[in-house]
Write a protein that holds these residues in place. Sequence first.
Motif, PDB file in Angstrom:
ATOM      1  N   ARG A 189     -33.258  49.629   4.804  1.00  0.00           N
ATOM      2  CA  ARG A 189     -32.386  50.919   4.663  1.00  0.00           C
ATOM      3  C   ARG A 189     -32.656  51.526   3.336  1.00  0.00           C
ATOM      4  NH1 ARG A 189     -28.273  48.914   6.447  1.00  0.00           N
ATOM      5  NH2 ARG A 189     -26.914  48.472   4.692  1.00  0.00           N
ATOM      6  N   ASP A 190     -32.499  50.860   2.163  1.00  0.00           N
ATOM      7  CA  ASP A 190     -32.729  51.259   1.030  1.00  0.00           C
ATOM      8  C   ASP A 190     -34.162  51.920   0.671  1.00  0.00           C
ATOM      9  OD1 ASP A 190     -30.371  50.300   0.336  1.00  0.00           O
ATOM     10  OD2 ASP A 190     -31.039  48.412  -0.527  1.00  0.00           O
ATOM     11  N   ILE A 191     -35.362  51.236   1.222  1.00  0.00           N
ATOM     12  CA  ILE A 191     -36.484  51.785   0.898  1.00  0.00           C
ATOM     13  C   ILE A 191     -36.729  53.118   2.068  1.00  0.00           C
ATOM     14  CG2 ILE A 191     -39.017  51.321   1.287  1.00  0.00           C
ATOM     15  CD1 ILE A 191     -37.821  50.006  -1.021  1.00  0.00           C
ATOM     16  N   ARG A 192     -36.098  53.255   2.982  1.00  0.00           N
ATOM     17  CA  ARG A 192     -36.152  54.399   3.887  1.00  0.00           C
ATOM     18  C   ARG A 192     -35.458  55.566   3.342  1.00  0.00           C
ATOM     19  NH1 ARG A 192     -35.118  50.353   7.801  1.00  0.00           N
ATOM     20  NH2 ARG A 192     -32.958  51.063   8.073  1.00  0.00           N
ATOM     21  N   GLN A 193     -34.261  55.563   2.792  1.00  0.00           N
ATOM     22  CA  GLN A 193     -33.723  56.195   2.151  1.00  0.00           C
ATOM     23  C   GLN A 193     -34.336  56.820   0.960  1.00  0.00           C
ATOM     24  OE1 GLN A 193     -29.849  54.183   1.232  1.00  0.00           O
ATOM     25  NE2 GLN A 193     -28.943  54.767   3.285  1.00  0.00           N
ATOM     26  N   PHE A 194     -34.871  56.001   0.082  1.00  0.00           N
ATOM     27  CA  PHE A 194     -35.902  56.539  -1.046  1.00  0.00           C
ATOM     28  C   PHE A 194     -37.011  57.126  -0.511  1.00  0.00           C
ATOM     29  CE2 PHE A 194     -39.879  55.115  -3.407  1.00  0.00           C
ATOM     30  CZ  PHE A 194     -39.257  55.749  -4.778  1.00  0.00           C
ATOM     31  N   ALA A 195     -37.756  56.801   0.655  1.00  0.00           N
ATOM     32  CA  ALA A 195     -38.944  57.153   1.149  1.00  0.00           C
ATOM     33  C   ALA A 195     -38.518  58.779   1.503  1.00  0.00           C
ATOM     34  CB  ALA A 195     -39.448  56.691   2.240  1.00  0.00           C
ATOM     35  N   ALA A 196     -37.347  58.836   2.339  1.00  0.00           N
ATOM     36  CA  ALA A 196     -36.834  60.271   2.464  1.00  0.00           C
ATOM     37  C   ALA A 196     -36.804  61.248   1.300  1.00  0.00           C
ATOM     38  CB  ALA A 196     -35.341  60.172   3.297  1.00  0.00           C
ATOM     39  N   PHE A 197     -36.079  60.632   0.138  1.00  0.00           N
ATOM     40  CA  PHE A 197     -36.008  61.377  -0.887  1.00  0.00           C
ATOM     41  C   PHE A 197     -37.186  61.811  -1.356  1.00  0.00           C
ATOM     42  CE2 PHE A 197     -35.739  61.603  -5.545  1.00  0.00           C
ATOM     43  CZ  PHE A 197     -34.723  62.570  -5.787  1.00  0.00           C
ATOM     44  N   ILE A 198     -38.083  60.989  -1.560  1.00  0.00           N
ATOM     45  CA  ILE A 198     -39.251  61.162  -2.180  1.00  0.00           C
ATOM     46  C   ILE A 198     -40.070  62.127  -1.424  1.00  0.00           C
ATOM     47  CG2 ILE A 198     -41.523  60.213  -2.911  1.00  0.00           C
ATOM     48  CD1 ILE A 198     -39.352  59.778  -5.022  1.00  0.00           C
ATOM     49  N   THR A 199     -40.136  62.213  -0.122  1.00  0.00           N
ATOM     50  CA  THR A 199     -40.788  63.037   0.505  1.00  0.00           C
ATOM     51  C   THR A 199     -40.249  64.493   0.582  1.00  0.00           C
ATOM     52  OG1 THR A 199     -41.076  61.488   2.609  1.00  0.00           O
ATOM     53  CG2 THR A 199     -41.170  63.806   3.098  1.00  0.00           C
ATOM     54  N   GLU A 200     -38.936  64.521   0.290  1.00  0.00           N
ATOM     55  CA  GLU A 200     -38.345  66.105   0.025  1.00  0.00           C
ATOM     56  C   GLU A 200     -38.695  66.361  -1.241  1.00  0.00           C
ATOM     57  OE1 GLU A 200     -33.828  67.725  -0.821  1.00  0.00           O
ATOM     58  OE2 GLU A 200     -34.047  66.001   0.500  1.00  0.00           O
ATOM     59  N   HIS A 201     -38.567  65.447  -2.156  1.00  0.00           N
ATOM     60  CA  HIS A 201     -38.790  65.506  -3.731  1.00  0.00           C
ATOM     61  C   HIS A 201     -40.102  65.989  -4.042  1.00  0.00           C
ATOM     62  CE1 HIS A 201     -37.733  65.116  -7.890  1.00  0.00           C
ATOM     63  NE2 HIS A 201     -38.793  64.293  -8.208  1.00  0.00           N
ATOM     64  N   LEU A 212     -32.179  49.803  -6.513  1.00  0.00           N
ATOM     65  CA  LEU A 212     -33.045  49.562  -7.480  1.00  0.00           C
ATOM     66  C   LEU A 212     -33.520  48.466  -7.538  1.00  0.00           C
ATOM     67  CD1 LEU A 212     -34.298  51.293  -9.870  1.00  0.00           C
ATOM     68  CD2 LEU A 212     -32.338  50.252 -11.432  1.00  0.00           C
ATOM     69  N   ALA A 213     -32.934  47.508  -7.275  1.00  0.00           N
ATOM     70  CA  ALA A 213     -33.506  45.857  -7.084  1.00  0.00           C
ATOM     71  C   ALA A 213     -34.489  45.996  -6.102  1.00  0.00           C
ATOM     72  CB  ALA A 213     -32.493  45.139  -6.970  1.00  0.00           C
ATOM     73  N   ALA A 214     -34.318  46.470  -5.029  1.00  0.00           N
ATOM     74  CA  ALA A 214     -34.989  46.481  -3.766  1.00  0.00           C
ATOM     75  C   ALA A 214     -36.461  47.290  -4.037  1.00  0.00           C
ATOM     76  CB  ALA A 214     -34.447  47.110  -2.645  1.00  0.00           C
ATOM     77  N   LEU A 215     -36.263  48.357  -4.961  1.00  0.00           N
ATOM     78  CA  LEU A 215     -37.669  49.208  -5.227  1.00  0.00           C
ATOM     79  C   LEU A 215     -38.237  48.342  -6.371  1.00  0.00           C
ATOM     80  CD1 LEU A 215     -35.652  52.750  -5.680  1.00  0.00           C
ATOM     81  CD2 LEU A 215     -37.488  52.128  -4.009  1.00  0.00           C
ATOM     82  N   ARG A 216     -37.722  47.543  -7.006  1.00  0.00           N
ATOM     83  CA  ARG A 216     -38.347  46.865  -8.244  1.00  0.00           C
ATOM     84  C   ARG A 216     -39.191  45.711  -7.530  1.00  0.00           C
ATOM     85  NH1 ARG A 216     -33.382  46.730 -12.648  1.00  0.00           N
ATOM     86  NH2 ARG A 216     -34.068  48.490 -13.846  1.00  0.00           N
ATOM     87  N   SER A 217     -38.322  45.205  -6.682  1.00  0.00           N
ATOM     88  CA  SER A 217     -39.054  43.948  -5.790  1.00  0.00           C
ATOM     89  C   SER A 217     -40.438  44.504  -5.179  1.00  0.00           C
ATOM     90  CB  SER A 217     -38.121  43.292  -4.719  1.00  0.00           C
ATOM     91  OG  SER A 217     -38.924  42.380  -3.996  1.00  0.00           O
ATOM     92  N   LEU A 218     -40.199  45.818  -4.487  1.00  0.00           N
ATOM     93  CA  LEU A 218     -41.332  46.290  -3.637  1.00  0.00           C
ATOM     94  C   LEU A 218     -42.482  46.638  -4.703  1.00  0.00           C
ATOM     95  CD1 LEU A 218     -42.789  47.632  -1.221  1.00  0.00           C
ATOM     96  CD2 LEU A 218     -41.532  49.632  -1.806  1.00  0.00           C
ATOM     97  N   ALA A 219     -42.230  47.130  -5.802  1.00  0.00           N
ATOM     98  CA  ALA A 219     -43.306  47.435  -6.867  1.00  0.00           C
ATOM     99  C   ALA A 219     -44.056  46.248  -7.320  1.00  0.00           C
ATOM    100  CB  ALA A 219     -42.522  48.272  -7.993  1.00  0.00           C
ATOM    101  N   ARG A 220     -43.003  45.032  -7.458  1.00  0.00           N
ATOM    102  CA  ARG A 220     -43.752  43.782  -8.100  1.00  0.00           C
ATOM    103  C   ARG A 220     -44.698  43.272  -6.986  1.00  0.00           C
ATOM    104  NH1 ARG A 220     -38.567  42.824 -10.155  1.00  0.00           N
ATOM    105  NH2 ARG A 220     -38.024  41.574  -8.066  1.00  0.00           N
TER     106      ARG A 220
END
Length: 308
Positions: free
Chosen positions: A31-43, A82-90
Motif C-alpha cells: 500500500r505504501d508503494i502504491r501511494q508513493f507511485a500515485a503521488f510520483i505519477t501526479e508529481h 520511508l522504510a518501505a521506499l528505502r527497502s525497495l531502493a536497496r
Amino acid sequence: MTDFDTLTRGWLNHLAHERRLSPKTLEAYGRDIRQFAAFITEHLGGEPTLADIAALKPADLRAFLGRRRRDGVGNRTLMRQLAALRSLARFGERTGKLKAAAFAATRGPRIGKSLPRPLDASAAKAVTQADTRAGEDREEWILARDAAVLALLYGCGLRISEALSLTRAQAPVHAGDTLTVLGKGAKTRMVPVLPVVVTAISEYIALCPWRLPPDGPLFLGAKGGPLSPRIIQLAVESLRGALGLPSTATPHSLRHSFATHLLGRGGELRAIQELLGHASLSTTQIYTRIDSTRLMAAYDAAHPRAGR
C-alpha cells in the motif's frame, strides 16, 4: 506495466519468500508503494520509470511525505513508508536495476519512543487466574481457556498470535516441558514453561467440550472453531473493569510484564531477548528504562530527602 512496477513486484516477492515478512507487513508495504507511485505519477506528470525514480531528489521525497502528512498520516506511518521506499531502493541496487541515493539521504520525522506499560505483579497474576472471573455468566471451560491463554502471555512472554497458533500436540502438559514458538519472521525459539502455566493449560484441556486433534488448534472458540484474538482482548477489557486496571492493560501488556518482572528479579538481558524472540538486543533494552523509571519513582516516594 512499467519497469518500476516490475521491480516492485520482485521486491514484494523477495520480502514474502526470502525475508518471510508477515502478510500484514507485506500488505502495508504494498500500500505504501502504491501511494508513493500515485503521488510520483501526479508529481512528474506520468507513470514513473526506473530512470525517473533514480533521478529523484530528497526534495521530491519530502514532498511525498508532506502530502501524506497533510492527509492526516502520523509520524510512525510516515517512517514506515520511508522504510518501505528505502527497502525497495536497496533491493533495486542489489539486483542492479536501480541506483537511487535520494531514499537513503532523506530524513524521516522524529518519533518519541514511549515506554511499554507493564502491570504490577499482583495485577498480572490476577488477570491470569480463572477464579478472578468466577462471577461472570460464562461457561467454566471458557474461563479456563482464557486463563490458559493469558497464563502463556505472562508466564512465557508469548505474543497473542503465538499463543493462538499453538496446536494440541504442542501443548505443554508436564512439569519441565518447553515450547517451540514460531515468532515473527518465521523464527523459532525455545521457551521454558512454568508449572502454573502447565496446570492452567491442563485444566482447560480437561474441561474443553470440543475434540482437540493433535494437529488442530489448541485453543478453540465457543463454537469449536479457532479462537479469535478479539475474544481474549474482550476478556482483558472485562478484567480491567473488575480489577480497576488502566486502559493500558491489554493482552500484550502481559508480555511486557513478563520481561519487566524478569529483569526486576535479576534476569539477564540477553536471556530475556532470547525468550521474547527479539532480533535485536536494543529492542529488549527498553525494559531497562522501565526498571530505572520504577526505581526512581520508588526512591522519590520513599526517601526522606527526595524532592528536598
